[in-house]
Design a protein around this motif. Structure first.
Motif, mmCIF file in Angstrom:
data_model
loop_
_atom_site.group_PDB
_atom_site.id
_atom_site.type_symbol
_atom_site.label_atom_id
_atom_site.label_comp_id
_atom_site.label_asym_id
_atom_site.label_seq_id
_atom_site.Cartn_x
_atom_site.Cartn_y
_atom_site.Cartn_z
ATOM 1 N N ILE A 193 0.818 -1.217 0.000
ATOM 2 C CA ILE A 193 0.000 0.000 0.000
ATOM 3 C C ILE A 193 0.856 1.274 0.000
ATOM 4 C CG2 ILE A 193 -0.861 1.186 2.094
ATOM 5 C CD1 ILE A 193 -3.145 -0.880 2.057
ATOM 6 N N ALA A 194 2.001 1.221 0.702
ATOM 7 C CA ALA A 194 2.843 2.411 0.853
ATOM 8 C C ALA A 194 3.570 2.763 -0.441
ATOM 9 C CB ALA A 194 3.856 2.194 1.962
ATOM 10 N N ILE A 195 3.716 1.777 -1.307
ATOM 11 C CA ILE A 195 4.472 1.997 -2.538
ATOM 12 C C ILE A 195 3.874 3.152 -3.330
ATOM 13 C CG2 ILE A 195 5.025 0.975 -4.787
ATOM 14 C CD1 ILE A 195 5.191 -1.735 -3.309
ATOM 15 N N TYR A 196 2.541 3.137 -3.453
ATOM 16 C CA TYR A 196 1.890 4.158 -4.279
ATOM 17 C C TYR A 196 1.686 5.459 -3.532
ATOM 18 C CZ TYR A 196 1.395 0.474 -7.614
ATOM 19 O OH TYR A 196 1.678 -0.525 -8.498
ATOM 20 N N SER A 197 1.729 5.411 -2.181
ATOM 21 C CA SER A 197 1.535 6.679 -1.484
ATOM 22 C C SER A 197 2.825 7.499 -1.465
ATOM 23 C CB SER A 197 0.962 6.467 -0.077
ATOM 24 O OG SER A 197 1.714 5.541 0.622
ATOM 25 N N TYR A 198 3.974 6.879 -1.763
ATOM 26 C CA TYR A 198 5.229 7.640 -1.819
ATOM 27 C C TYR A 198 6.151 6.962 -2.852
ATOM 28 C CZ TYR A 198 8.938 10.628 0.214
ATOM 29 O OH TYR A 198 9.920 11.556 0.421
ATOM 30 N N LEU A 199 5.748 7.099 -4.080
ATOM 31 C CA LEU A 199 6.432 6.411 -5.175
ATOM 32 C C LEU A 199 7.919 6.771 -5.312
ATOM 33 C CD1 LEU A 199 5.665 4.243 -7.154
ATOM 34 C CD2 LEU A 199 4.854 5.983 -8.734
ATOM 35 N N PRO A 200 8.292 8.070 -5.186
ATOM 36 C CA PRO A 200 9.726 8.374 -5.317
ATOM 37 C C PRO A 200 10.566 7.664 -4.244
ATOM 38 C CG PRO A 200 8.417 10.372 -5.497
ATOM 39 C CD PRO A 200 7.488 9.295 -5.051
ATOM 40 N N ALA A 201 10.024 7.547 -3.022
ATOM 41 C CA ALA A 201 10.775 6.848 -1.962
ATOM 42 C C ALA A 201 10.912 5.379 -2.312
ATOM 43 C CB ALA A 201 10.071 7.007 -0.614
ATOM 44 N N PHE A 202 9.846 4.825 -2.843
ATOM 45 C CA PHE A 202 9.916 3.419 -3.247
ATOM 46 C C PHE A 202 10.965 3.232 -4.342
ATOM 47 C CE2 PHE A 202 8.541 0.012 -6.138
ATOM 48 C CZ PHE A 202 8.807 -1.045 -5.293
ATOM 49 N N LYS A 203 10.979 4.191 -5.259
ATOM 50 C CA LYS A 203 11.935 4.099 -6.356
ATOM 51 C C LYS A 203 13.370 4.188 -5.822
ATOM 52 C CE LYS A 203 13.059 6.563 -10.523
ATOM 53 N NZ LYS A 203 13.787 5.452 -11.086
ATOM 54 N N HIS A 204 13.545 5.018 -4.799
ATOM 55 C CA HIS A 204 14.882 5.248 -4.250
ATOM 56 C C HIS A 204 15.347 4.095 -3.345
ATOM 57 C CE1 HIS A 204 18.256 7.790 -3.257
ATOM 58 N NE2 HIS A 204 18.048 7.599 -1.979
ATOM 59 N N TYR A 205 14.441 3.623 -2.479
ATOM 60 C CA TYR A 205 14.847 2.639 -1.471
ATOM 61 C C TYR A 205 14.360 1.218 -1.751
ATOM 62 C CZ TYR A 205 15.609 6.784 1.500
ATOM 63 O OH TYR A 205 16.026 7.980 2.010
ATOM 64 N N GLY A 206 13.339 1.136 -2.612
ATOM 65 C CA GLY A 206 12.606 -0.122 -2.754
ATOM 66 C C GLY A 206 13.451 -1.338 -3.103
ATOM 67 N N ARG A 207 14.565 -1.110 -3.801
ATOM 68 C CA ARG A 207 15.350 -2.272 -4.235
ATOM 69 C C ARG A 207 15.968 -3.019 -3.059
ATOM 70 N NH1 ARG A 207 18.443 2.088 -5.973
ATOM 71 N NH2 ARG A 207 17.370 1.955 -7.957
ATOM 72 N N ASP A 208 16.037 -2.358 -1.884
ATOM 73 C CA ASP A 208 16.602 -3.021 -0.706
ATOM 74 C C ASP A 208 15.540 -3.699 0.161
ATOM 75 O OD1 ASP A 208 19.174 -2.187 -1.374
ATOM 76 O OD2 ASP A 208 18.861 -0.228 -0.419
ATOM 77 N N ALA A 209 14.314 -3.738 -0.326
ATOM 78 C CA ALA A 209 13.237 -4.341 0.481
ATOM 79 C C ALA A 209 13.568 -5.790 0.813
ATOM 80 C CB ALA A 209 11.924 -4.258 -0.278
ATOM 81 N N LYS A 210 13.262 -6.175 2.045
ATOM 82 C CA LYS A 210 13.569 -7.536 2.501
ATOM 83 C C LYS A 210 12.319 -8.379 2.703
ATOM 84 C CE LYS A 210 17.741 -5.874 4.713
ATOM 85 N NZ LYS A 210 18.770 -6.697 4.048
ATOM 86 N N VAL A 211 11.222 -7.704 3.002
ATOM 87 C CA VAL A 211 9.945 -8.413 3.157
ATOM 88 C C VAL A 211 8.863 -7.551 2.527
ATOM 89 C CG1 VAL A 211 8.190 -9.230 4.800
ATOM 90 C CG2 VAL A 211 10.626 -9.470 5.369
ATOM 91 N N VAL A 212 8.040 -8.161 1.680
ATOM 92 C CA VAL A 212 6.890 -7.424 1.157
ATOM 93 C C VAL A 212 5.651 -7.936 1.879
ATOM 94 C CG1 VAL A 212 6.583 -8.954 -0.843
ATOM 95 C CG2 VAL A 212 5.649 -6.660 -0.914
ATOM 96 N N HIS A 213 4.751 -7.002 2.199
ATOM 97 C CA HIS A 213 3.538 -7.324 2.950
ATOM 98 C C HIS A 213 2.340 -6.907 2.106
ATOM 99 C CE1 HIS A 213 1.209 -6.752 7.022
ATOM 100 N NE2 HIS A 213 0.614 -7.595 6.208
ATOM 101 N N PHE A 214 1.551 -7.881 1.678
ATOM 102 C CA PHE A 214 0.385 -7.590 0.830
ATOM 103 C C PHE A 214 -0.787 -7.167 1.709
ATOM 104 C CE2 PHE A 214 3.028 -10.597 -1.548
ATOM 105 C CZ PHE A 214 3.185 -9.921 -2.747
#
Ligand code: UDP
Ligand code: GLC
Ligand code: MN
Length: 342
Positions: A193-214
């Protein structure tokens, strides 16, 4: 002190059991050295129990605890979450010194064994109210005493959200202020859910995600997957979807590769539950007893019948009618953002 440590999850029905299977497979795939434990309610059917036992070291039956707090659950628009009180039973696993609880709708993207270096109660901020922790991933120490205190707390105070997260935040009420080492980085519980509420942050940090929560109403197992094209075919339009298509596809890939063969074995000679498991038919669907006819992925033409003006697109976007697989797909948004950043 046994010195043993475990990842723990919960499933009260077959849908969440499939989530648990993918979670367990993802932890194994990334080489965890810890034990895997699934708590299961009585409505999980035997084929799913069988598949869970193939993945988890322990599958423990538990009584379903329900907050029955329909008023507060209605505020979250999640009447189904009263049973998340059942999660509190994880504190009874006293043969383990320390555990990490993970919701059945989470998936590990890398090895996360370092979480066991943390103390109770460590968790990541909730995207909706970051002074609360999200109870989809947390480190805890099993203890009969804590379990009893939690149940008493529930009986006396209820939960402000009608589910476990409300209780746990009220019980471990110094989390926000006392000890920063108990704040897990958001990357350990990246709510889609947070991905779309702050897309630039996701773009910047997202590649280091360790757990995704649906997190949210739509779960990966609610969709239909086309094995041949490797695409989820009925990905919904609109903000309620809240799922990142790449993670959703990764979930389905793992489900297809690691879980389907186990379910197949478990169902034996019975009609195989999913049409996708049969030769020549192509879909795998959440409802494994109803064999869904093969559905083709929406063609370009069907998802965007004619070129849309940017004003029209803006209106559709504002009305929540995004074309997630077409013009408004993540890849396109990313390209657009890239063009701004260049
Ligand atoms: N859960 C379950 N059965 C249910 C609802 C929830 O077993 O009917 C468990 C499951 O482990 C799930 C967790 O409780 O991941 C929390 O619920 P959910 O993930 O749906 O909540 P969200 O993260 O979407 O708020
Ligand atoms: C949340 C958490 C979930 C919890 C639910 C009910 O949004 O993600 O783990 O069960 O709230 O409190
Ligand atoms: Mn969840």
């Amino acid at each position: 002190m046994s010195g043993e440590e475990a990842f723990v999850t919960l499933a009260t029905n077959d849908g969440y059991a499939k989530g648990a299977m993918v979670l367990g497979s993802s932890l194994r795939e990334h080489g965890t050295t810890r034990k895997l434990v699934a708590l299961v309610g009585p409505h999980v059917t035997e084929p799913c129990g069988h598949a869970l036992r193939a993945i988890f070291d322990e599958v423990c039956p538990v009584d379903v605890l329900d907050s029955g707090d329909s008023a507060r659950l209605a505020l979250m628009q999640r009447p189904d979450l009263g049973v998340t009180f059942t999660k509190l039973h994880c504190w009874t696993l006293t043969r383990y010194d320390k555990c990490v609880f993970m919701d059945a709708d989470t998936m590990a993207l890398s090895n996360i064994d370092e979480l066991f270096e943390r103390e109770e109660l460590s968790a990541a901020p909730d995207p909706g109210w970051p002074d609360c922790f999200n109870s989809g991933v947390f480190v805890f120490r099993p203890s009969v005493e804590t379990h009893e205190k939690l149940l008493t707390f529930c009986a006396e105070n209820g939960s402000f959200d009608g589910g476990d997260q409300g209780v746990l935040n009220s019980f471990f009420n110094t989390w926000a202020t006392a000890d920063i080492s108990k704040h897990l980085p958001f990357l350990y519980n990246l709510s889609s859910i947070a991905i779309y509420s702050y897309l630039p942050a996701f773009k910047h940090y997202g590649r280091d995600a360790k757990v995704v929560h649906f997190l949210g109403k739509s779960k990966p197992w609610s969709y239909t997957y086309d094995v041949e094209s490797g695409k989820v075919v009925d990905f919904p339009e609109g903000p309620q979807a809240g799922l990142h298509p790449d993670y959703l596809r990764d979930w389905w890939r793992l489900y297809t590769a690691s879980v389907v063969p186990l379910l197949r074995r478990a169902y034996g000679d019975e009609p195989v539950p999913s049409s996708g498991m049969e030769e020549g038919s192509r879909d795998i669907h959440e409802d494994e007893t109803a064999s869904s006819p093969s559905a083709d992925p929406p063609s370009e033409a069907s998802s965007s019948p004619r070129p849309m003006s940017s004003e029209e697109r803006k209106q559709r976007w504002e009305a929540g009618q995004m074309d997630y697989l077409g013009d408004d797909s993540f890849a396109n948004i990313e390209r657009k953002l890239d063009s701004f950043l260049k």
